[in-house]
Design a protein around this motif. Structure first.
Motif, short mmCIF file in Angstrom:
data_model
loop_
_atom_site.label_atom_id
_atom_site.label_comp_id
_atom_site.label_asym_id
_atom_site.label_seq_id
_atom_site.Cartn_x
_atom_site.Cartn_y
_atom_site.Cartn_z
N GLY A 295 0.83 -1.19 0.00
CA GLY A 295 0.00 0.00 0.00
C GLY A 295 0.86 1.24 0.00
N LEU A 296 0.34 2.31 -0.59
CA LEU A 296 1.08 3.57 -0.68
C LEU A 296 0.11 4.72 -0.44
CD1 LEU A 296 3.54 5.33 -1.44
CD2 LEU A 296 2.85 5.07 -3.84
N ILE A 297 0.46 5.57 0.53
CA ILE A 297 -0.30 6.79 0.81
C ILE A 297 0.57 7.97 0.39
CG2 ILE A 297 -1.42 8.17 2.60
CD1 ILE A 297 -1.42 5.47 4.27
N VAL A 298 0.06 8.80 -0.49
CA VAL A 298 0.81 9.96 -0.98
C VAL A 298 -0.01 11.21 -0.75
CG1 VAL A 298 1.84 11.08 -2.99
CG2 VAL A 298 2.07 8.61 -2.70
N GLU A 299 0.63 12.21 -0.15
CA GLU A 299 -0.06 13.48 0.05
C GLU A 299 -0.06 14.29 -1.24
OE1 GLU A 299 0.06 17.48 2.82
OE2 GLU A 299 1.28 15.75 3.38
N GLU A 300 -1.12 15.04 -1.41
CA GLU A 300 -1.34 15.80 -2.64
C GLU A 300 -0.12 16.64 -3.05
OE1 GLU A 300 -4.52 19.23 -4.20
OE2 GLU A 300 -4.69 18.36 -2.21
N VAL A 301 0.48 17.38 -2.10
CA VAL A 301 1.58 18.29 -2.44
C VAL A 301 2.83 17.53 -2.88
CG1 VAL A 301 0.78 20.18 -0.99
CG2 VAL A 301 2.35 18.47 -0.04
N LEU A 302 2.92 16.25 -2.52
CA LEU A 302 4.10 15.47 -2.87
C LEU A 302 3.86 14.52 -4.04
CD1 LEU A 302 5.37 14.62 0.73
CD2 LEU A 302 6.08 16.49 -0.77
N HIS A 303 2.64 14.50 -4.54
CA HIS A 303 2.31 13.61 -5.65
C HIS A 303 3.19 13.84 -6.88
CE1 HIS A 303 -0.22 12.18 -9.12
NE2 HIS A 303 -0.18 11.10 -8.37
N PRO A 304 3.60 15.09 -7.19
CA PRO A 304 4.48 15.27 -8.36
C PRO A 304 5.78 14.48 -8.28
CG PRO A 304 3.54 17.37 -7.70
CD PRO A 304 3.15 16.39 -6.64
N VAL B 54 1.98 -1.41 -7.12
CA VAL B 54 1.46 -1.27 -5.76
C VAL B 54 -0.04 -1.55 -5.78
CG1 VAL B 54 1.17 0.28 -3.79
CG2 VAL B 54 3.22 0.46 -5.21
N PRO B 55 -0.52 -2.57 -5.06
CA PRO B 55 -1.95 -2.95 -5.15
C PRO B 55 -2.90 -1.85 -4.70
CG PRO B 55 -0.66 -4.73 -4.17
CD PRO B 55 0.24 -3.55 -4.27
N PHE B 56 -2.53 -1.10 -3.64
CA PHE B 56 -3.46 -0.11 -3.08
C PHE B 56 -2.76 1.24 -2.98
CE2 PHE B 56 -4.33 -4.28 -1.10
CZ PHE B 56 -5.53 -4.55 -1.73
N ARG B 57 -3.37 2.25 -3.61
CA ARG B 57 -2.79 3.59 -3.63
C ARG B 57 -3.82 4.59 -3.10
NH1 ARG B 57 -1.72 1.43 -8.54
NH2 ARG B 57 -3.03 2.88 -9.70
N PHE B 58 -3.39 5.40 -2.14
CA PHE B 58 -4.31 6.31 -1.46
C PHE B 58 -3.81 7.75 -1.58
CE2 PHE B 58 -4.38 2.19 0.64
CZ PHE B 58 -5.73 1.88 0.61
N TRP B 59 -4.76 8.62 -1.83
CA TRP B 59 -4.51 10.05 -2.06
C TRP B 59 -4.93 10.82 -0.81
CZ3 TRP B 59 -2.84 13.50 -5.81
CH2 TRP B 59 -3.39 14.78 -5.81
N LEU B 60 -3.97 11.55 -0.21
CA LEU B 60 -4.24 12.34 0.99
C LEU B 60 -4.24 13.82 0.61
CD1 LEU B 60 -4.63 12.57 4.06
CD2 LEU B 60 -2.13 12.55 4.28
N ASP C 212 -10.60 15.63 -5.41
CA ASP C 212 -10.77 14.32 -6.03
C ASP C 212 -9.40 13.73 -6.36
OD1 ASP C 212 -13.51 14.49 -5.91
OD2 ASP C 212 -13.68 15.43 -7.90
N PRO C 213 -9.20 12.46 -6.05
CA PRO C 213 -7.91 11.84 -6.34
C PRO C 213 -7.73 11.59 -7.83
CG PRO C 213 -9.44 10.21 -5.48
CD PRO C 213 -10.13 11.54 -5.37
N PRO C 214 -6.49 11.45 -8.27
CA PRO C 214 -6.26 11.11 -9.68
C PRO C 214 -6.78 9.71 -9.98
CG PRO C 214 -4.23 11.87 -8.60
CD PRO C 214 -5.24 11.64 -7.53
N SER C 215 -6.89 9.40 -11.24
CA SER C 215 -7.34 8.08 -11.66
C SER C 215 -6.41 7.01 -11.09
CB SER C 215 -7.35 7.99 -13.19
OG SER C 215 -7.70 6.70 -13.61
#
Length: 523
Positions: A113-122, A134-140, A147-150
């Motif tokens: 699993g991977l949790i990524v904060e919006e400001v660090l997504h780039p 990564v099976p599970f990806r979460f947008w913080l 809205d999270p990216p696709s």
């Protein structure tokens, strides 16, 4: 007869249980102050339950690794405790790394699993192949709900939908709780595996050596992707104190928080303390609430003198530790700091759960006054390096963890740091592998040879510097820009020196000590 799970819950050590028990004692007490609002122990505990249940519902099992790429937030805090409750392993990713560096770590750890904060997504959005694995990806979200990216799930929405009950899962004391990647002498970072038992041993030291208690109001500004940030967080929540959580270390925000939140306990690297002294209005700010200041890395005498004048009411503690020791080592008690600071870099006495000695190259103890390598044993020593039995065996030879740091002890057993046996530059609280930077610079077509060293610096404490033999026309700015394209900012050399030849030993080894002596005064 009790079941295996019942026996496990009866007497285990588990990081996730620490928050739960504080919440049972004082449910309405604020656990965190964040952005001007209180988050109670009961609310934080409930959030941690939802984290555990959300990942468990997605099939995450004990031992699975979940990575977090984020700045400090209540969600980050709850994630660690929630993962611990189901036996999953937290991998906090350094937010100063570049995309390829992050991608390499995620692949090595085989994250589920991977949790990524919006400001660090780039930082990771171009790492499509790694993200797909990564099976599970979460947008913080970083601010207002977005809205999270696709291909990503909204982390707040996932937590809102998860069950709030405490997840009862069998997790052994020696199971891994965290996986922390730290730069070593080789270009590939080392994965340090710290167990639940390791973290309980660290908690003993937080109570005994750092004297954390519920009456303190610690500032939680250290990044939670650092072992020191997790350590201070654990001690704060275990004691039932209220921690003032900041997103990051920002000088102006740190001082404002001290004033407005009446912070009593401050833990920062020497670089941050030195940086705060540069604030133009620091002398006029109200720092009277501070009662204890802990500094890791060496704070030069002039800077420490200013701080002693600014906050005469505060006790000062010097600190040395390692991720491999969760992150214990030694510290200078307040009553001894003034006595020993006449010598450079006093690191003090071993922490409560540890036994420390100094040894020579043949692992024989050295007498007082003689330089030796610091070796350590005790329950805070890591389980080992991730997927690296050879490096683990080398570090643990003889039944002691070899730190790679050199020190000297006086007749009373007080320790003074001397140098690093390993080829690491410790700049601004970050470990930088010299070899990693050398490999990047060596790829520049105009570079014939390069040696990377650490040189004293009034701000960074130690700055990365490169000594280069040219093959063709190249400037200092060319080298720096080349490094910026391939390395995290803290790894980029602050200075570049050009020479005709590098000094070498008869065997051909580059004499870095000579380079440090030559360029050490040119920071």
């Amino acid at each position: 007869m009790p079941t295996g799970l019942e026996m496990n819950l009866l007497r285990r050590f588990n990081v996730g249980d620490i928050l739960r028990r504080s919440a049972l004692r004082t449910p309405d007490r604020p656990a965190l102050r964040f952005g001007g609002r209180n988050i109670s122990y009961a609310d934080l505990d409930g959030m941690a339950n939802r984290v555990g249940n959300a990942f468990r519902a997605r099939g995450v099992q004990p031992g699975d690794v979940v990575a977090v790429l984020a700045l400090n937030s209540p969600e980050f805090v709850a994630t660690w405790f929630g993962l611990a409750r189901i036996g999953a392993v937290l991998l906090p990713v350094n937010a100063m790394l570049r995309g390829p560096e992050i991608s390499a770590i995620l692949r090595r750890a085989r994250v589920r699993g991977l949790i990524v904060e919006e400001v660090l997504h780039p930082l990771v959005q171009t790492e499509a192949e790694t993200l797909a694995s990564v099976p599970f990806r979460f947008w913080l979200p970083s601010g207002q709900a977005a809205d999270p990216p696709s291909g990503w799930e909204s982390y707040p929405a996932v937590l809102n939908e998860a069950a709030p009950e405490f997840p009862e899962v069998q997790v052994e004391n020696e199971a891994p709780a965290t996986l922390l990647f730290t730069s070593g002498t080789e270009s590939a970072p080392k994965g340090v595996v710290n167990t639940h038992l390791n973290w309980y041993a660290a908690l003993l030291s937080a109570l005994a050596d750092l004297e954390l208690n519920r009456r303190h109001r610690p500032l939680l500004a250290l990044p939670l992707f650092h072992v020191a940030g997790l350590y201070l967080l654990l001690g704060t929540l275990a004691t039932g104190a209220t921690g003032v959580l900041l997103r990051r270390i920002d000088g102006a925000e740190v001082v404002s928080a001290i004033e407005s939140e009446q912070v009593t306990y401050l833990v920062l690297p020497a670089t941050a303390y030195a940086g705060l002294l540069r604030l133009p209005d620091l002398e006029r700010r109200n720092l009277g609430s501070l009662r204890r200041c802990v500094v890791f890395q060496y704070l030069p005498g002039e800077a420490l003198d200013r701080w002693l004048q600014l906050v005469p009411q505060a006790e000062w503690v010097g600190y040395w530790g390692q991720s491999e020791l969760t992150p214990l080592g030694a510290s200078t008690p307040p009553e001894e700091l003034r006595e020993h600071r006449s010598r450079p870099d006093p690191i003090g006495r071993a922490h409560l759960p540890l036994e420390v000695r100094l040894v020579d190259g043949d692992d024989r103890p050295v007498p007082p006054g003689q330089v030796g390598e610091l070796v350590v044993r005790g329950p805070a020593v890591m389980a080992g390096y991730f997927d690296d039995p050879e490096r683990t065996a080398q570090a643990f030879r003889g039944g002691w963890h070899h730190t790679g740091d050199l020190a000297v002890a006086d007749e009373d057993g007080f320790l003074y740091f001397v140098d690093r046996l390993k080829d690491i530059v410790k700049t601004g609280g970050e470990n930088v592998s010299s070899q990693e930077v050398e490999e990047v610079i060596a790829r520049h077509p105009a570079v014939a040879e390069v040696s990377v060293i650490g040189i004293p610096d009034p701000y960074w404490v130690e700055a990365v510097a490169a000594v280069v033999v040219r093959r063709g026309p190249v400037t200092e700015e060319d080298i720096i820009q080349h490094c910026r394209a391939h390395l995290a900012s803290f790894k980029v050399p602050k200075q570049v020196f050009f020479v005709e030849d590098l000094p070498r030993s008869p065997s051909g080894k580059i004499l870095k000590r000579e380079l440090k002596q030559k360029y050490g005064g040119k920071a």
